[in-house]
Structure formats: structure tokens, C-alpha cells
Design a protein around this motif. Structure first.
Motif, PDB file in Angstrom:
ATOM      1  N   GLY A 124     -50.151  73.758  18.655  1.00 44.82           N
ATOM      2  CA  GLY A 124     -50.920  73.237  17.634  1.00 44.82           C
ATOM      3  C   GLY A 124     -51.535  71.960  18.011  1.00 44.82           C
ATOM      4  O   GLY A 124     -51.968  71.501  19.250  1.00 44.82           O
ATOM      5  N   THR A 125     -51.627  71.052  17.150  1.00 45.42           N
ATOM      6  CA  THR A 125     -52.461  69.797  17.401  1.00 45.42           C
ATOM      7  C   THR A 125     -51.244  68.779  17.799  1.00 45.42           C
ATOM      8  O   THR A 125     -50.437  68.449  16.995  1.00 45.42           O
ATOM      9  CB  THR A 125     -53.239  69.170  15.962  1.00 45.42           C
ATOM     10  N   PRO A 126     -51.404  68.101  18.945  1.00 45.63           N
ATOM     11  CA  PRO A 126     -50.382  67.117  19.469  1.00 45.63           C
ATOM     12  C   PRO A 126     -50.610  65.688  18.668  1.00 45.63           C
ATOM     13  O   PRO A 126     -51.573  65.471  18.347  1.00 45.63           O
ATOM     14  CB  PRO A 126     -50.684  67.110  20.897  1.00 45.63           C
ATOM     15  N   PHE A 127     -49.321  65.060  18.629  1.00 46.10           N
ATOM     16  CA  PHE A 127     -49.248  63.615  17.990  1.00 46.10           C
ATOM     17  C   PHE A 127     -50.053  62.672  18.985  1.00 46.10           C
ATOM     18  O   PHE A 127     -50.824  62.113  18.523  1.00 46.10           O
ATOM     19  CB  PHE A 127     -47.824  63.310  17.831  1.00 46.10           C
ATOM     20  N   PHE A 128     -49.761  63.031  20.335  1.00 44.98           N
ATOM     21  CA  PHE A 128     -50.382  62.029  21.203  1.00 44.98           C
ATOM     22  C   PHE A 128     -51.542  62.854  22.082  1.00 44.98           C
ATOM     23  O   PHE A 128     -51.444  64.092  22.410  1.00 44.98           O
ATOM     24  CB  PHE A 128     -49.351  61.763  22.537  1.00 44.98           C
ATOM     25  N   PRO A 129     -52.678  62.081  22.292  1.00 40.91           N
ATOM     26  CA  PRO A 129     -53.630  62.829  23.173  1.00 40.91           C
ATOM     27  C   PRO A 129     -53.303  62.845  24.924  1.00 40.91           C
ATOM     28  O   PRO A 129     -52.219  62.182  24.951  1.00 40.91           O
ATOM     29  CB  PRO A 129     -54.882  61.746  22.952  1.00 40.91           C
ATOM     30  N   ARG A 130     -53.957  63.539  25.412  1.00 37.62           N
ATOM     31  CA  ARG A 130     -53.895  63.450  26.838  1.00 37.62           C
ATOM     32  C   ARG A 130     -54.184  61.968  27.361  1.00 37.62           C
ATOM     33  O   ARG A 130     -55.147  61.610  26.760  1.00 37.62           O
ATOM     34  CB  ARG A 130     -54.811  64.422  27.619  1.00 37.62           C
ATOM     35  N   LEU A 131     -53.460  61.362  28.246  1.00 34.56           N
ATOM     36  CA  LEU A 131     -53.589  60.352  28.435  1.00 34.56           C
ATOM     37  C   LEU A 131     -53.889  60.163  30.099  1.00 34.56           C
ATOM     38  O   LEU A 131     -53.232  60.681  30.995  1.00 34.56           O
ATOM     39  CB  LEU A 131     -52.250  59.278  28.126  1.00 34.56           C
ATOM     40  N   GLU A 132     -54.598  58.989  30.393  1.00 31.44           N
ATOM     41  CA  GLU A 132     -54.906  58.591  31.651  1.00 31.44           C
ATOM     42  C   GLU A 132     -53.675  58.165  32.318  1.00 31.44           C
ATOM     43  O   GLU A 132     -53.613  58.250  33.717  1.00 31.44           O
ATOM     44  CB  GLU A 132     -56.049  57.470  31.960  1.00 31.44           C
ATOM     45  N   ARG A 133     -53.168  57.200  31.448  1.00 35.31           N
ATOM     46  CA  ARG A 133     -51.735  56.784  32.207  1.00 35.31           C
ATOM     47  C   ARG A 133     -50.450  56.570  31.115  1.00 35.31           C
ATOM     48  O   ARG A 133     -50.840  56.656  29.971  1.00 35.31           O
ATOM     49  CB  ARG A 133     -52.083  55.370  32.766  1.00 35.31           C
ATOM     50  N   PRO A 134     -49.314  56.335  31.349  1.00 30.33           N
ATOM     51  CA  PRO A 134     -48.443  56.553  30.461  1.00 30.33           C
ATOM     52  C   PRO A 134     -48.470  54.993  29.449  1.00 30.33           C
ATOM     53  O   PRO A 134     -48.856  54.109  30.096  1.00 30.33           O
ATOM     54  CB  PRO A 134     -47.091  56.246  31.352  1.00 30.33           C
ATOM     55  N   ILE A 135     -47.839  55.174  28.485  1.00 29.37           N
ATOM     56  CA  ILE A 135     -47.859  53.973  27.516  1.00 29.37           C
ATOM     57  C   ILE A 135     -46.362  53.717  27.561  1.00 29.37           C
ATOM     58  O   ILE A 135     -45.445  54.502  27.043  1.00 29.37           O
ATOM     59  CB  ILE A 135     -48.405  54.414  26.024  1.00 29.37           C
ATOM     60  N   GLY A 136     -46.028  52.497  27.898  1.00 31.18           N
ATOM     61  CA  GLY A 136     -44.627  51.997  27.504  1.00 31.18           C
ATOM     62  C   GLY A 136     -44.164  51.761  26.008  1.00 31.18           C
ATOM     63  O   GLY A 136     -45.234  51.017  25.405  1.00 31.18           O
ATOM     64  N   LEU A 137     -43.108  52.016  25.660  1.00 23.94           N
ATOM     65  CA  LEU A 137     -42.555  51.968  24.328  1.00 23.94           C
ATOM     66  C   LEU A 137     -41.277  51.415  24.349  1.00 23.94           C
ATOM     67  O   LEU A 137     -40.558  51.514  25.393  1.00 23.94           O
ATOM     68  CB  LEU A 137     -42.813  53.400  23.551  1.00 23.94           C
ATOM     69  N   ARG A 138     -41.072  50.526  23.300  1.00 24.66           N
ATOM     70  CA  ARG A 138     -39.584  50.113  22.950  1.00 24.66           C
ATOM     71  C   ARG A 138     -39.317  50.543  21.498  1.00 24.66           C
ATOM     72  O   ARG A 138     -39.721  50.309  20.704  1.00 24.66           O
ATOM     73  CB  ARG A 138     -39.824  48.471  22.970  1.00 24.66           C
ATOM     74  N   LEU A 139     -38.073  51.412  21.661  1.00 28.75           N
ATOM     75  CA  LEU A 139     -37.368  51.612  20.431  1.00 28.75           C
ATOM     76  C   LEU A 139     -37.320  50.560  19.497  1.00 28.75           C
ATOM     77  O   LEU A 139     -36.133  49.714  19.914  1.00 28.75           O
ATOM     78  CB  LEU A 139     -36.084  52.712  20.725  1.00 28.75           C
ATOM     79  N   ILE A 140     -37.502  50.642  18.358  1.00 24.81           N
ATOM     80  CA  ILE A 140     -37.243  49.634  17.309  1.00 24.81           C
ATOM     81  C   ILE A 140     -36.189  49.959  16.228  1.00 24.81           C
ATOM     82  O   ILE A 140     -35.172  49.311  16.001  1.00 24.81           O
ATOM     83  CB  ILE A 140     -38.505  49.249  16.624  1.00 24.81           C
ATOM     84  N   GLU A 141     -36.328  51.418  16.040  1.00 23.70           N
ATOM     85  CA  GLU A 141     -35.418  51.910  14.875  1.00 23.70           C
ATOM     86  C   GLU A 141     -35.212  53.235  14.774  1.00 23.70           C
ATOM     87  O   GLU A 141     -36.351  53.851  15.001  1.00 23.70           O
ATOM     88  CB  GLU A 141     -35.970  51.324  13.417  1.00 23.70           C
TER      89      GLU A 141
END
Length: 186
Positions: free
Chosen positions: A153-170
């Protein structure tokens, strides 16, 4: 200045719609709809791609005429109708329902929208959101993960050149088995 928030329903394997653009895999009861209402109340303006705008505008402006709409759904309709929308499209000639049509560079449009609205702004639609994600403009990601595997299907995230760092909030778990995940970009 408010945050730019990207929120969508997503399957466990990361898709926001089936290959034929179906959404019937999402199950939203009053509990989950209430969560969406709480989110929508905190948004000053929404930026949509054409397809998401068309899906939302096909129902929410007239939700009160649906005899099966619950009070929670009707509340969402009132919130949605009151929230200004900025719709990105190269093909639409006009938009209605408290919306305005824009095109051009997403960064430039975002700067103008942020100058107009002090609070949080949401971006919806994976094709449009991809442009903001690729440029590092999304401040927060909110996923409502449903207990279903679509396989494609259609992905939530696009293909990326580099990772995106994320911090869980909730996180929050709903009785139907969906889980909301809220992450800040680091």
C-alpha cells in the motif's frame, strides 16, 4: 511557534492505505474517535494533500445529516469544519469548507502558515507529508497503529536518504487494539 505534526492511521506494517487506496481496514469506535477529537482541538490549521482533502471534504462538512453518526463523530465534524485548511494541489481549481488552495515550495508555504498561525499545524496525506519529512520540517509524528497487516500500500514514511532520529513522547492503547504512538523529531 507551534509544532508541525504529521498524524495518520497506519497498519502494523506501516501503510496508510491499501494498494487500491482502501481505508476499510481501520476500525474507529467512539473511544478512538474521541482521541482524534482531542488531537483536532489542539490544531490551529491543517495542511492537506489533494487526496486527503477530497476524502475528508466528502463527509465531514455534512456529517450531521448522517443518521448513523455518533455524537463523538458529530463533534469531530464541528472541529474539522472550524479548522482552517491549506490544500496543496496542482490539479484542483477550487476548494471549499474553510479551505484555501496553495501550490509551490512546501517550506515557503509553511513559513507563511506559521506567520499566520501561532499554534500547532498538522500535515496530512503521505505524499504531501513526504516533502516535509524529506526536508526535516516535521516536529512530531503521531501514528495510530491498527492491528492489521496490509502487506502493501502507501507507506506512512517515504524512502529516506538517511535515518530520522525520534524520541518517544507518549503511547496509548485503545480497547479495539489500536495504539497511538507519539514521537518528537530529535
Amino acid at each position: 511557534m507551534g509544532k508541525l505534526i504529521y498524524l495518520m492511521n497506519v497498519s502494523l506494517d506501516g501503510f496508510v492505505e491499501t494498494p487500491d487506496r482502501g481505508l476499510d481496514w481501520t476500525v474507529i469506535d467512539d473511544e478512538l474517535h474521541g482521541w482524534f477529537n482531542d488531537h483536532a482541538r489542539g490544531i490551529e490549521a491543517s495542511m492537506y494533500g489533494r487526496r486527503l482533502y477530497e476524502v475528508m471534504a466528502a463527509y465531514w462538512p455534512t456529517a450531521e445529516s448522517d443518521p448513523e453518526a455518533t455524537e463523538t463523530m458529530l463533534e469531530f465534524g464541528r472541529i474539522w469544519n472550524a479548522t482552517p485548511r491549506i490544500v496543496f494541489s496542482r490539479t484542483l481549481e477550487s476548494v471549499d469548507f474553510n479551505s484555501r488552495l496553495v501550490s509551490g515550495d512546501v517550506g515557503e508555504v509553511l513559513a507563511k502558515v506559521r506567520a499566520e498561525f501561532d499554534g500547532d499545524i498538522e500535515v496530512g496525506g503521505p505524499t504531501l507529508a513526504a516533502q516535509f519529512i524529506e526536508r526535516g520540517l516535521v516536529d512530531e509524528y503521531r501514528l495510530v497503529v491498527h492491528p492489521v497487516v496490509l502487506g502493501a500500500g502507501t507507506p506512512f514514511f517515504p524512502r529516506l536518504e538517511r535515518p530520522i532520529g525520534l524520541r518517544l513522547i507518549e503511547t496509548q492503547t485503545f480497547s479495539l487494539g489500536a495504539v497511538s504512538l507519539r514521537y518528537a523529531a530529535t
